[in-house]
Design a protein around this motif. Structure first.
Motif, PDB file in Angstrom:
ATOM      1  N   TRP A   1       0.821  -1.204   0.000  1.00  0.00           N
ATOM      2  CA  TRP A   1       0.000   0.000   0.000  1.00  0.00           C
ATOM      3  C   TRP A   1       0.864   1.266   0.000  1.00  0.00           C
ATOM      4  CZ3 TRP A   1      -4.502   2.063  -0.986  1.00  0.00           C
ATOM      5  CH2 TRP A   1      -4.820   3.308  -0.453  1.00  0.00           C
TER       6      TRP A   1
ATOM      7  N   PRO B   1      -3.786   2.636  -6.290  1.00  0.00           N
ATOM      8  CA  PRO B   1      -4.238   2.078  -5.016  1.00  0.00           C
ATOM      9  C   PRO B   1      -5.509   2.817  -4.573  1.00  0.00           C
ATOM     10  CG  PRO B   1      -1.935   2.847  -4.931  1.00  0.00           C
ATOM     11  CD  PRO B   1      -2.578   3.456  -6.132  1.00  0.00           C
TER      12      PRO B   1
ATOM     13  N   TRP C   1      -7.213   0.783   1.601  1.00  0.00           N
ATOM     14  CA  TRP C   1      -6.435  -0.181   2.387  1.00  0.00           C
ATOM     15  C   TRP C   1      -7.050  -0.306   3.769  1.00  0.00           C
ATOM     16  CZ3 TRP C   1      -1.981   1.145   5.981  1.00  0.00           C
ATOM     17  CH2 TRP C   1      -1.380  -0.015   6.483  1.00  0.00           C
TER      18      TRP C   1
ATOM     19  N   ILE D   1      -6.178  -4.733   0.334  1.00  0.00           N
ATOM     20  CA  ILE D   1      -5.958  -3.549  -0.495  1.00  0.00           C
ATOM     21  C   ILE D   1      -6.831  -3.666  -1.739  1.00  0.00           C
ATOM     22  CG2 ILE D   1      -4.268  -2.125  -1.717  1.00  0.00           C
ATOM     23  CD1 ILE D   1      -2.072  -3.511  -0.126  1.00  0.00           C
TER      24      ILE D   1
END
Length: 284
Positions: free
Chosen positions: A72, A88, A91, A98
């Motif tokens: 992450w 991303p 998380w 994730i």
């Protein structure tokens, strides 16, 4: 299997809801093969179309959670630096889950299985990869925090001796060839190779597994995955991984040409002696 998929969908839905993003579709997710990774992967459809990839740590805790944290933090850093990694999205520090942008299923490895490496489209692809690699190495090093790393923060002589040399003996000599080498001789050779390799400056971002199975092709563009083992290290290591890829047999002449291409691209951003780079490449 269906129960596990439903649990992942529910968990991912809650995580995505916390970001205020689009909801996960009620249809079950699809578990994906991890290509040697102990982590678990699941493709989840979004209610408005499209999909995301949920990545969960291996069942065992400890290092698996540390690896998830690195994925992450390093992924977020590289994305901010303009490196073509999957975005991303969210998380969860408690479970290690994730959510990433879905890049599809086409890896460079799969693409190259159907092509000849010297075809024009393959050459163009590798030119793009080399440009992305240089960008990642230089921009990824800016503001990089070694506390994000779950293994070591630096690729150095000690790691070369403990990880690389030992891996060569076990995986190549013993497992592949069935040969038990003269360790007295190797214990003289390994430190010399490591000492020469360690003369290379180690202040650049190092992916450490930069090969065709970790490069995706999405909408005609190369995207980089499996960066969670990243750390600071020398320039030539990732290029050597790419050009001496065990999954893609690049002709020797093409490899030498691509080294020249890399040196030319690097020279656009910084001064680095070409002869020194080639020596470092050889030992790394």
């Amino acid at each position: 299997m269906e129960k596990k998929e439903n649990q992942i969908v529910e968990q991912a839905s809650r995580l995505l809801a916390r970001t205020g993003s689009e909801a996960i579709s009620s249809e079950k997710g699809a578990l994906l093969a991890g290509d040697g990774s102990r982590r678990r992967f699941c493709r989840l459809r979004l209610s408005g179309g499209g999909s995301v990839i949920a990545v969960l740590p291996a069942a065992e805790a400890g290092e698996a959670m540390a690896e998830a944290r690195s994925s992450w933090l390093i992924g977020s850093h590289l994305h901010r630096a303009g490196v073509p990694v999957p975005e991303p999205l969210a998380w969860d520090a408690d479970s290690g889950m994730i959510l990433f942008e879905d890049l599809g299923d086409l890896r460079l490895h799969d693409f190259m299985l159907e092509k000849h490496p010297e075809q024009d489209e393959c050459r163009r692809l590798y030119l793009d990869i080399i440009r992305d690699l240089v960008h990642m190495q230089l921009r990824g090093a800016e503001g990089f925090d070694t506390n994000w790393c779950w293994q070591t923060g630096l690729y150095d002589r000690q790691l070369m001796l403990e990880r690389e040399s030992g891996y060569f003996v076990q995986a190549f000599c013993i497992d592949l060839l069935g040969v038990y080498p003269d360790m007295k001789v190797l214990q003289e050779v390994f430190p010399d190779i490591a000492a020469r390799a360690a003369t290379a400056p180690a202040s650049f971002f190092l992916h450490r597994d930069f090969q065709s199975r970790n490069l995706m092709l999405t909408n005609g563009r190369v995207r980089i995955i499996d960066f969670q083992g990243g750390r600071l290290g020398p320039l030539a290591y990732d290029l050597a991984s790419l050009l001496n890829d065990p999954y893609v047999n690049l002709p020797g002449e093409l490899r030498h040409q691509l080294i020249d291409v890399y040196i030319t691209e690097l020279s656009r951003h910084m001064d680095y002696d070409p002869d020194r780079f080639r020596r470092e490449y050889f030992y790394l």
